[in-house]
Design a protein around this motif. Sequence first.
Motif, PDB file in Angstrom:
ATOM      1  N   THR A 294       0.818  -1.209   0.000  1.00 38.53           N
ATOM      2  CA  THR A 294       0.000   0.000   0.000  1.00 38.53           C
ATOM      3  C   THR A 294       0.855   1.263   0.000  1.00 38.53           C
ATOM      4  O   THR A 294       1.797   1.392   0.784  1.00 38.53           O
ATOM      5  CB  THR A 294      -0.931   0.005   1.230  1.00 38.53           C
ATOM      6  N   ASN A 295       0.517   2.165  -0.916  1.00 33.58           N
ATOM      7  CA  ASN A 295       1.159   3.473  -1.073  1.00 33.58           C
ATOM      8  C   ASN A 295       2.535   3.419  -1.728  1.00 33.58           C
ATOM      9  O   ASN A 295       3.164   4.472  -1.927  1.00 33.58           O
ATOM     10  CB  ASN A 295       1.252   4.220   0.265  1.00 33.58           C
ATOM     11  N   ASP A 296       3.028   2.241  -2.069  1.00 29.05           N
ATOM     12  CA  ASP A 296       4.272   2.173  -2.838  1.00 29.05           C
ATOM     13  C   ASP A 296       4.036   2.781  -4.215  1.00 29.05           C
ATOM     14  O   ASP A 296       3.019   2.502  -4.856  1.00 29.05           O
ATOM     15  CB  ASP A 296       4.737   0.727  -3.008  1.00 29.05           C
ATOM     16  N   ARG A 297       4.964   3.614  -4.659  1.00 26.19           N
ATOM     17  CA  ARG A 297       4.823   4.222  -5.985  1.00 26.19           C
ATOM     18  C   ARG A 297       5.414   3.292  -7.044  1.00 26.19           C
ATOM     19  O   ARG A 297       6.572   2.896  -6.972  1.00 26.19           O
ATOM     20  CB  ARG A 297       5.529   5.575  -6.032  1.00 26.19           C
ATOM     21  N   ILE A 298       4.613   2.945  -8.027  1.00 23.71           N
ATOM     22  CA  ILE A 298       5.025   2.039  -9.103  1.00 23.71           C
ATOM     23  C   ILE A 298       5.569   2.839 -10.278  1.00 23.71           C
ATOM     24  O   ILE A 298       6.577   2.465 -10.882  1.00 23.71           O
ATOM     25  CB  ILE A 298       3.831   1.155  -9.540  1.00 23.71           C
ATOM     26  N   ILE A 299       4.895   3.923 -10.616  1.00 24.07           N
ATOM     27  CA  ILE A 299       5.304   4.819 -11.699  1.00 24.07           C
ATOM     28  C   ILE A 299       5.273   6.247 -11.169  1.00 24.07           C
ATOM     29  O   ILE A 299       4.365   6.622 -10.422  1.00 24.07           O
ATOM     30  CB  ILE A 299       4.357   4.683 -12.908  1.00 24.07           C
ATOM     31  N   LYS A 300       6.258   7.056 -11.565  1.00 22.60           N
ATOM     32  CA  LYS A 300       6.313   8.459 -11.146  1.00 22.60           C
ATOM     33  C   LYS A 300       6.056   9.371 -12.337  1.00 22.60           C
ATOM     34  O   LYS A 300       6.684   9.234 -13.387  1.00 22.60           O
ATOM     35  CB  LYS A 300       7.679   8.781 -10.537  1.00 22.60           C
ATOM     36  N   GLN A 301       5.129  10.291 -12.165  1.00 20.59           N
ATOM     37  CA  GLN A 301       4.823  11.261 -13.214  1.00 20.59           C
ATOM     38  C   GLN A 301       6.086  12.026 -13.611  1.00 20.59           C
ATOM     39  O   GLN A 301       6.853  12.476 -12.765  1.00 20.59           O
ATOM     40  CB  GLN A 301       3.754  12.236 -12.730  1.00 20.59           C
ATOM     41  N   GLY A 302       6.315  12.146 -14.930  1.00 22.10           N
ATOM     42  CA  GLY A 302       7.470  12.865 -15.427  1.00 22.10           C
ATOM     43  C   GLY A 302       8.673  12.001 -15.737  1.00 22.10           C
ATOM     44  O   GLY A 302       9.598  12.439 -16.434  1.00 22.10           O
ATOM     45  N   ASP A 303       8.686  10.760 -15.233  1.00 21.67           N
ATOM     46  CA  ASP A 303       9.821   9.869 -15.496  1.00 21.67           C
ATOM     47  C   ASP A 303       9.793   9.362 -16.936  1.00 21.67           C
ATOM     48  O   ASP A 303       8.736   9.319 -17.580  1.00 21.67           O
ATOM     49  CB  ASP A 303       9.799   8.665 -14.549  1.00 21.67           C
ATOM     50  N   VAL A 304      10.958   8.954 -17.412  1.00 20.78           N
ATOM     51  CA  VAL A 304      11.042   8.311 -18.720  1.00 20.78           C
ATOM     52  C   VAL A 304      10.471   6.904 -18.616  1.00 20.78           C
ATOM     53  O   VAL A 304      10.734   6.184 -17.644  1.00 20.78           O
ATOM     54  CB  VAL A 304      12.510   8.262 -19.203  1.00 20.78           C
ATOM     55  N   ALA A 305       9.688   6.499 -19.593  1.00 19.81           N
ATOM     56  CA  ALA A 305       9.045   5.184 -19.552  1.00 19.81           C
ATOM     57  C   ALA A 305      10.071   4.069 -19.717  1.00 19.81           C
ATOM     58  O   ALA A 305      10.931   4.135 -20.600  1.00 19.81           O
ATOM     59  CB  ALA A 305       7.989   5.083 -20.640  1.00 19.81           C
ATOM     60  N   ASP A 306       9.978   3.056 -18.863  1.00 21.63           N
ATOM     61  CA  ASP A 306      10.862   1.895 -18.975  1.00 21.63           C
ATOM     62  C   ASP A 306      10.101   0.621 -19.290  1.00 21.63           C
ATOM     63  O   ASP A 306      10.694  -0.433 -19.482  1.00 21.63           O
ATOM     64  CB  ASP A 306      11.656   1.697 -17.682  1.00 21.63           C
ATOM     65  N   GLY A 307       8.756   0.694 -19.346  1.00 24.16           N
ATOM     66  CA  GLY A 307       7.960  -0.489 -19.644  1.00 24.16           C
ATOM     67  C   GLY A 307       6.508  -0.277 -19.280  1.00 24.16           C
ATOM     68  O   GLY A 307       6.097   0.822 -18.889  1.00 24.16           O
ATOM     69  N   MET A 308       5.696  -1.322 -19.432  1.00 23.18           N
ATOM     70  CA  MET A 308       4.286  -1.269 -19.049  1.00 23.18           C
ATOM     71  C   MET A 308       3.983  -2.398 -18.078  1.00 23.18           C
ATOM     72  O   MET A 308       4.793  -3.311 -17.893  1.00 23.18           O
ATOM     73  CB  MET A 308       3.379  -1.366 -20.283  1.00 23.18           C
ATOM     74  N   TYR A 309       2.793  -2.348 -17.468  1.00 22.42           N
ATOM     75  CA  TYR A 309       2.458  -3.259 -16.387  1.00 22.42           C
ATOM     76  C   TYR A 309       1.084  -3.886 -16.604  1.00 22.42           C
ATOM     77  O   TYR A 309       0.148  -3.223 -17.058  1.00 22.42           O
ATOM     78  CB  TYR A 309       2.437  -2.519 -15.046  1.00 22.42           C
ATOM     79  N   PHE A 310       0.963  -5.173 -16.236  1.00 25.14           N
ATOM     80  CA  PHE A 310      -0.310  -5.879 -16.190  1.00 25.14           C
ATOM     81  C   PHE A 310      -0.562  -6.250 -14.720  1.00 25.14           C
ATOM     82  O   PHE A 310       0.323  -6.773 -14.053  1.00 25.14           O
ATOM     83  CB  PHE A 310      -0.277  -7.147 -17.038  1.00 25.14           C
TER      84      PHE A 310
END
Length: 375
Positions: A269-285
């Motif tokens: 809970t509350n762990d950040r998976i993706i940060k706004q503004g970061d360069v994309a390194d992949g996608m998630y399912f």
Amino acid sequence: MSNEQKQRIQVPDALREVLLEFSIAYLLEQPGDVVDFAVEYFTKLQETRRQSAFNRDNDRGSVDDSVMSQEDDDEPVVPRFSNRRKSVFAEAYDPENDADDDEGATAVFPKSDEQRSRLIESVKNVLLFRSLEKEQMNQVLDAMFERRVSPGENIIRQGDDGDNFYVIESGVYKVIVNDNHVHTYTNSGIFGELALLYNMPRAATIQAESEGLLWAMDRQTFRRILLKSAFKKRKMYESLLDSVPMLKTLQSYERMNLADALVTKRFNTNDRIIKQGDVADGMYFIEEGTVVIKMDQDGSEIEISKLGKGAYFGELALVTHRPRAASVYAASDDVKVAFLETDAFQRILGFLKDVLKTRVGEYERQLMQLARQTL
């Protein structure tokens, strides 16, 4: 061939990786004809890579030739065996019928904290282990045993049956093929895996040039941990991918490729998976749990939406080649996601970009609605 040319013969990392991926696919599928399977496998792999290159060409105006072939015409091909003898491990290993409660299946070699720490450092960059989960990685660490070697000692001999797989912690080792020195390992590397994945004798002799320390794993444990984990992972991910409408158009072979490329990640809970503004390194399912999508508005984050099992996120930045448009957080404990890195996305899902781009408009509509609500 001159002596200088002979000295330059080596197995490129790209070739090793392709052979490992093909070997695992073959051993999992157990096709009737290996040649037919190989033709189909590499033909489809080539078609997928060409499509990926075409997509990148359309998006950026250039094609990265490195994804196609890293062969060097100046490097001679390592000779194959003219007389192949039957290996002692010709027995088939079926991961589907290998019971989970087979307590005697995996060897355990006790280690001190210092030994385990050194082993973890030695295996952290091993390609074969990159997709293993924590429990499976612990099995690998438990099953490996230490072997010290002396200068001039042959660790494996060309033509012998494969018994162990080796990870180098320290030392210098010569790779010898048909009495020719073709490569040198210095204080890092792995060897012995191909003879265990394929039903074939050792392709080279490995000789220690100095005192050294190796970590080894026996044949049966190696195959059981790696092949069974690959099999279970593929089945789990195939089930997950079947629930994603976007992927319904994938052929069975493409879905298997996608399943093999996914890597499990866990968040609380509350762990950040993706940060706004970061360069994309992949996608998630999303495999399990719920995530919340938030966007920064005037210094504070506002919730955009929530996603649950079977949903996916992070693909838009890969399609638009822009920084992440929003942040994503775990909204529950033990959120489990399957991560697809950028290169694999381009290779496997590049042709779905038009489908994915339709979601850009969907998100823009959500943002417009949010903006009206905050005015």
